[in-house]
Design a protein around this motif. Structure first.
Motif, PDB file in Angstrom:
ATOM      1  N   ASN A 136       0.817  -1.247  -0.079  1.00  0.00           N
ATOM      2  CA  ASN A 136       0.028   0.068  -0.068  1.00  0.00           C
ATOM      3  C   ASN A 136       0.919   1.384   0.061  1.00  0.00           C
ATOM      4  OD1 ASN A 136      -2.551  -1.374  -0.091  1.00  0.00           O
ATOM      5  ND2 ASN A 136      -2.790  -1.172   2.228  1.00  0.00           N
ATOM      6  N   SER A 137       2.098   1.139   0.327  1.00  0.00           N
ATOM      7  CA  SER A 137       2.801   2.345   0.368  1.00  0.00           C
ATOM      8  C   SER A 137       3.721   2.235  -0.846  1.00  0.00           C
ATOM      9  CB  SER A 137       3.729   2.247   1.881  1.00  0.00           C
ATOM     10  OG  SER A 137       3.210   2.005   3.016  1.00  0.00           O
ATOM     11  N   GLY A 138       3.403   1.573  -1.821  1.00  0.00           N
ATOM     12  CA  GLY A 138       4.459   1.695  -3.132  1.00  0.00           C
ATOM     13  C   GLY A 138       5.551   0.797  -2.926  1.00  0.00           C
ATOM     14  N   ARG A 139       5.685  -0.024  -1.876  1.00  0.00           N
ATOM     15  CA  ARG A 139       6.944  -1.002  -1.846  1.00  0.00           C
ATOM     16  C   ARG A 139       6.588  -2.137  -2.131  1.00  0.00           C
ATOM     17  NH1 ARG A 139      10.497   1.994   1.576  1.00  0.00           N
ATOM     18  NH2 ARG A 139      11.958   0.689   1.011  1.00  0.00           N
ATOM     19  N   SER A 140       5.841  -2.843  -3.194  1.00  0.00           N
ATOM     20  CA  SER A 140       5.663  -4.224  -3.225  1.00  0.00           C
ATOM     21  C   SER A 140       6.779  -5.106  -3.211  1.00  0.00           C
ATOM     22  CB  SER A 140       4.602  -4.157  -4.466  1.00  0.00           C
ATOM     23  OG  SER A 140       5.105  -3.357  -5.540  1.00  0.00           O
ATOM     24  N   GLU A 141       7.847  -4.445  -3.490  1.00  0.00           N
ATOM     25  CA  GLU A 141       9.142  -5.449  -3.561  1.00  0.00           C
ATOM     26  C   GLU A 141       9.637  -6.104  -2.123  1.00  0.00           C
ATOM     27  OE1 GLU A 141       9.232  -2.481  -4.031  1.00  0.00           O
ATOM     28  OE2 GLU A 141      10.692  -1.674  -2.710  1.00  0.00           O
ATOM     29  N   LYS A 142       8.901  -5.386  -1.154  1.00  0.00           N
ATOM     30  CA  LYS A 142       9.199  -5.914   0.143  1.00  0.00           C
ATOM     31  C   LYS A 142       8.366  -6.967   0.529  1.00  0.00           C
ATOM     32  CE  LYS A 142      10.409  -2.313   3.217  1.00  0.00           C
ATOM     33  NZ  LYS A 142      11.947  -2.429   3.258  1.00  0.00           N
ATOM     34  N   THR A 143       8.810  -8.305   0.065  1.00  0.00           N
ATOM     35  CA  THR A 143       8.002  -9.288   0.334  1.00  0.00           C
ATOM     36  C   THR A 143       8.647 -10.585   1.383  1.00  0.00           C
ATOM     37  OG1 THR A 143       9.095 -10.550  -1.363  1.00  0.00           O
ATOM     38  CG2 THR A 143       6.928  -9.290  -1.806  1.00  0.00           C
ATOM     39  N   GLY A 144      10.111 -10.263   1.852  1.00  0.00           N
ATOM     40  CA  GLY A 144      10.875 -11.043   2.525  1.00  0.00           C
ATOM     41  C   GLY A 144      10.319 -10.887   4.096  1.00  0.00           C
ATOM     42  N   PHE A 145      11.153 -12.058   4.590  1.00  0.00           N
ATOM     43  CA  PHE A 145      10.678 -12.003   6.096  1.00  0.00           C
ATOM     44  C   PHE A 145      11.805 -12.759   6.883  1.00  0.00           C
ATOM     45  CE2 PHE A 145       6.204 -12.426   4.817  1.00  0.00           C
ATOM     46  CZ  PHE A 145       5.883 -11.081   5.542  1.00  0.00           C
ATOM     47  N   ILE A 146      12.400 -12.269   7.969  1.00  0.00           N
ATOM     48  CA  ILE A 146      13.518 -12.563   8.565  1.00  0.00           C
ATOM     49  C   ILE A 146      12.947 -13.352   9.926  1.00  0.00           C
ATOM     50  CG2 ILE A 146      15.849 -12.177   9.446  1.00  0.00           C
ATOM     51  CD1 ILE A 146      15.656  -9.570   8.217  1.00  0.00           C
ATOM     52  N   SER A 147      13.750 -14.337  10.545  1.00  0.00           N
ATOM     53  CA  SER A 147      13.072 -14.751  11.857  1.00  0.00           C
ATOM     54  C   SER A 147      14.522 -15.038  12.283  1.00  0.00           C
ATOM     55  CB  SER A 147      12.229 -15.761  11.897  1.00  0.00           C
ATOM     56  OG  SER A 147      12.674 -17.109  11.121  1.00  0.00           O
ATOM     57  N   SER A 213      22.428  -5.693   2.971  1.00  0.00           N
ATOM     58  CA  SER A 213      22.144  -6.216   1.754  1.00  0.00           C
ATOM     59  C   SER A 213      20.731  -6.547   1.259  1.00  0.00           C
ATOM     60  CB  SER A 213      23.086  -7.491   1.499  1.00  0.00           C
ATOM     61  OG  SER A 213      23.181  -8.209   2.344  1.00  0.00           O
ATOM     62  N   HIS A 214      19.933  -6.711   2.198  1.00  0.00           N
ATOM     63  CA  HIS A 214      18.481  -7.312   1.892  1.00  0.00           C
ATOM     64  C   HIS A 214      17.345  -6.366   2.115  1.00  0.00           C
ATOM     65  CE1 HIS A 214      21.106 -10.935   2.018  1.00  0.00           C
ATOM     66  NE2 HIS A 214      20.198 -11.366   0.869  1.00  0.00           N
ATOM     67  N   HIS A 215      17.576  -5.047   2.678  1.00  0.00           N
ATOM     68  CA  HIS A 215      16.175  -4.438   3.218  1.00  0.00           C
ATOM     69  C   HIS A 215      15.445  -4.193   2.184  1.00  0.00           C
ATOM     70  CE1 HIS A 215      17.688  -0.585   1.924  1.00  0.00           C
ATOM     71  NE2 HIS A 215      19.030  -1.036   1.780  1.00  0.00           N
ATOM     72  N   ALA A 216      15.887  -3.928   1.001  1.00  0.00           N
ATOM     73  CA  ALA A 216      14.843  -3.398  -0.004  1.00  0.00           C
ATOM     74  C   ALA A 216      13.656  -4.546  -0.253  1.00  0.00           C
ATOM     75  CB  ALA A 216      15.709  -3.059  -1.100  1.00  0.00           C
ATOM     76  N   GLN A 217      14.201  -5.770  -0.142  1.00  0.00           N
ATOM     77  CA  GLN A 217      13.388  -6.825  -0.410  1.00  0.00           C
ATOM     78  C   GLN A 217      12.654  -7.451   0.967  1.00  0.00           C
ATOM     79  OE1 GLN A 217      16.269  -6.323  -1.542  1.00  0.00           O
ATOM     80  NE2 GLN A 217      16.921  -8.017  -2.564  1.00  0.00           N
ATOM     81  N   THR A 218      12.778  -6.598   2.133  1.00  0.00           N
ATOM     82  CA  THR A 218      12.460  -7.388   3.351  1.00  0.00           C
ATOM     83  C   THR A 218      11.343  -6.485   3.976  1.00  0.00           C
ATOM     84  OG1 THR A 218      14.699  -8.002   3.814  1.00  0.00           O
ATOM     85  CG2 THR A 218      13.216  -7.915   5.480  1.00  0.00           C
ATOM     86  N   GLU A 249      14.340   0.406  12.257  1.00  0.00           N
ATOM     87  CA  GLU A 249      13.960   1.618  12.019  1.00  0.00           C
ATOM     88  C   GLU A 249      14.694   2.190  10.641  1.00  0.00           C
ATOM     89  OE1 GLU A 249      11.627   2.811  14.396  1.00  0.00           O
ATOM     90  OE2 GLU A 249      11.276   4.091  12.883  1.00  0.00           O
ATOM     91  N   ARG A 250      16.203   1.987  11.160  1.00  0.00           N
ATOM     92  CA  ARG A 250      17.205   2.516   9.848  1.00  0.00           C
ATOM     93  C   ARG A 250      16.885   2.130   8.483  1.00  0.00           C
ATOM     94  NH1 ARG A 250      22.662   0.995  11.624  1.00  0.00           N
ATOM     95  NH2 ARG A 250      23.808   0.421   9.575  1.00  0.00           N
ATOM     96  N   PHE A 251      16.422   0.528   8.518  1.00  0.00           N
ATOM     97  CA  PHE A 251      16.269   0.041   6.992  1.00  0.00           C
ATOM     98  C   PHE A 251      14.841  -0.079   6.558  1.00  0.00           C
ATOM     99  CE2 PHE A 251      20.655  -1.504   8.316  1.00  0.00           C
ATOM    100  CZ  PHE A 251      21.223  -1.218   7.439  1.00  0.00           C
ATOM    101  N   GLU A 252      13.994   0.660   7.243  1.00  0.00           N
ATOM    102  CA  GLU A 252      12.732   0.453   6.731  1.00  0.00           C
ATOM    103  C   GLU A 252      12.224  -1.101   6.879  1.00  0.00           C
ATOM    104  OE1 GLU A 252      11.246   4.254   4.823  1.00  0.00           O
ATOM    105  OE2 GLU A 252      12.881   3.492   3.599  1.00  0.00           O
ATOM    106  N   VAL A 253      12.174  -1.668   8.071  1.00  0.00           N
ATOM    107  CA  VAL A 253      11.700  -3.078   8.014  1.00  0.00           C
ATOM    108  C   VAL A 253      11.062  -3.181   9.334  1.00  0.00           C
ATOM    109  CG1 VAL A 253      12.524  -5.557   8.434  1.00  0.00           C
ATOM    110  CG2 VAL A 253      13.934  -3.900   6.713  1.00  0.00           C
ATOM    111  N   HIS A 254       9.812  -3.916   9.369  1.00  0.00           N
ATOM    112  CA  HIS A 254       8.767  -3.865  10.513  1.00  0.00           C
ATOM    113  C   HIS A 254       9.455  -4.943  11.533  1.00  0.00           C
ATOM    114  CE1 HIS A 254       5.300  -2.533   7.977  1.00  0.00           C
ATOM    115  NE2 HIS A 254       5.612  -1.653   8.376  1.00  0.00           N
TER     116      HIS A 254
END
Ligand SMILES: *Cc1c(COP(=O)(O)O)cnc(C)c1O
Length: 442
Positions: A136-147, A213-218, A249-254
């Motif tokens: 919804n924020s125009g960042r549909s490439e952010k589809t990855g999750f980290i655990s 290296s992965h924030h853009a897709q995360t 915060e810095r890498f724009e990841v929830h």
């Protein structure tokens, strides 16, 4: 039918018609099911009058004992008014009150509550909401999750994708989406001489390298704050959460805080993330939320996330649903649970009780077979030095013979008692646990 016959009859029928969770059913040929007729306080009773101290709160859900008079009374009153109504297009008093009170407990930083019926659904909701927020924020490439390695977030397909337990996951690998794992800050994994905090910082650096290296897709990082429960009560320093919050915060990841197990006072504070003085973007709650009475889960989030879905367009909305979303009885049980926290000053009382339990349990830490005796809030755990592949089952069986419900995870024995456990029961729990260790390793 006399009591003994009833026990046997129920076992035979249950092993046939009921497919039990987390169980190779064939093992029940040698280790019988435990039939429970009724329960009061910390005790479970079978039909023969045998009893078991529920030292793991019936899989971590029970906080204030079984058949708690206050929760019972609240449910009876609610039954007379409204048992359930669909939550799409309708609303009711218990769900509104519960949402407001939960929001209040986060200092109104997480003011929007989305309900589900179990923990795994809460994980699914948080993952979907995070992804959808970015879309919804125009960042549909952010589809990855980290655990984290050795994490547990539930066992539906989405939740299992961020879970890291080979035994539960490997069989289903072809069905799961690929998610990244970064090192768990579990202090037992620290180098010799490295402090839990230093190790937490080192793990945060690994997270930083991954995000660089992965924030853009995360879309999000999901963590169990302070204690990784299902993989053996791995405990870690709160510094990791502070660092993870800053990096997200810095890498724009929830940051998704899965407090399904650790919320509602289990960590020693009402929510575990409060010990790091951080606010997650999503907070998942379940288990203790209804005091162990009814299935209910909730994902709480911020104004910012909520606003990204608020629009004239239907598809920008969060269209997820479960039939029992916001069930009135479950919400009423949750409200009664919150009343007990407030009226009995539970968090403070537990602090004193936890210190007492730690003193009584100290001899366990000195047992020759015991390693890494550890405690966070109202959880105690230790690892047993053994090669016995059947240790968990053998310990569980030996505990049942001594009126204890304990269910080790691998070599890790843990106590996670209802908060109403009394001094006599604490003594019994520790004494008999020592006895079991002596019997198993004589
Ligand atoms: C139990 C648990 C879940 C899953 O909850 P269910 O109600 O069993 O689906 C998810 N995360 C954590 C941390 C849990 O302990």
């Amino acid at each position: 039918m006399n009591a003994g016959t009833h026990n046997t009859d129920l076992l035979t029928r249950s092993a046939c018609s009921v497919w039990h969770p987390c169980t190779q059913m064939k093992q029940h040929e040698s280790l019988p099911l435990v039939p429970i007729a009724r329960a009061r306080g910390t005790w479970l009773y079978d039909f023969d009058g045998r009893r078991y101290l529920d030292a793991i709160s019936s899989w971590w859900v029970n906080l204030f004992g079984h058949a708690n008079p206050r929760i019972n009374a609240a449910l009876v009153a609610q039954l007379a008014e409204l048992e359930h109504v669909m939550l799409a297009g309708f609303t009711h008093e218990p769900v509104v009150q519960l949402s407001e009170r939960l929001a209040g407990l986060t200092g109104n930083t997480l003011g929007h509550c989305f309900y589900g019926s179990d923990g795994a659904s809460a994980t699914e909701i948080a993952l979907k909401m995070s992804y959808h927020y970015w879309r919804n924020s125009g960042r549909s490439e952010k589809t990855g999750f980290i655990s984290l390695t050795n994490s547990y977030h539930g066992e539906t397909l989405g939740a299992l994708s961020v879970t890291d337990v080979a035994l539960f996951k490997d069989v289903y690998a072809p069905l799961l989406r690929q998610c990244a794992q970064v090192p768990s800050p579990d202090f037992r994994l620290a180098e010799n001489g490295e402090s839990p905090r230093a190790y937490a910082e080192r793990c945060a650096q690994a997270l930083e390298r991954y995000l660089e290296s992965h924030h853009a897709q995360t879309a999000a990082l999901i963590v169990e704050p302070l204690v990784q429960g299902a993989t053996g009560m791995a405990m870690y320093d709160a510094e990791y959460l502070r660092r993870a919050r800053a990096l997200c915060e810095r890498f724009e990841v929830h940051l998704i805080a899965d407090e399904i197990m650790i919320g509602f006072g289990r960590s020693g504070t009402f929510f575990a993330h409060q010990q790091a003085d951080i606010v997650p973007d999503f907070l998942c709650l379940s288990k203790g939320i209804t005091g162990g009475y009814l299935p209910l889960s909730v994902v709480m989030t911020t104004d910012k996330v909520y606003a990204a879905f608020y629009d004239d367009s239907v598809t920008r909305g969060f269209l997820h649903s479960h039939s029992y979303t916001g069930n009135a009885l479950a919400c009423r049980a949750a409200l009664a649970t919150l009343d007990i926290f407030r009226d009995d000053d539970v968090i403070n009382v537990n602090r004193t009780k936890a210190a007492h339990i730690s003193r009584v349990a100290a001899p366990l830490a000195r047992h020759a077979r015991v390693r890494n005796f550890r405690n966070t809030g109202m959880i105690w755990a230790f690892d047993v030095d053994t090669d016995d592949a059947e240790f968990a089952r053998n310990f569980h069986a030996a505990a049942l013979e001594r009126e204890l419900l304990l269910r080790p995870i691998g070599n890790t024995v843990y106590f996670m008692p209802p908060y109403v456990i009394n001094d006599r029961e604490i003594d019994m729990l520790v004494t008999r646990t020592l006895e079991i260790l002596d019997v198993l390793f004589k």
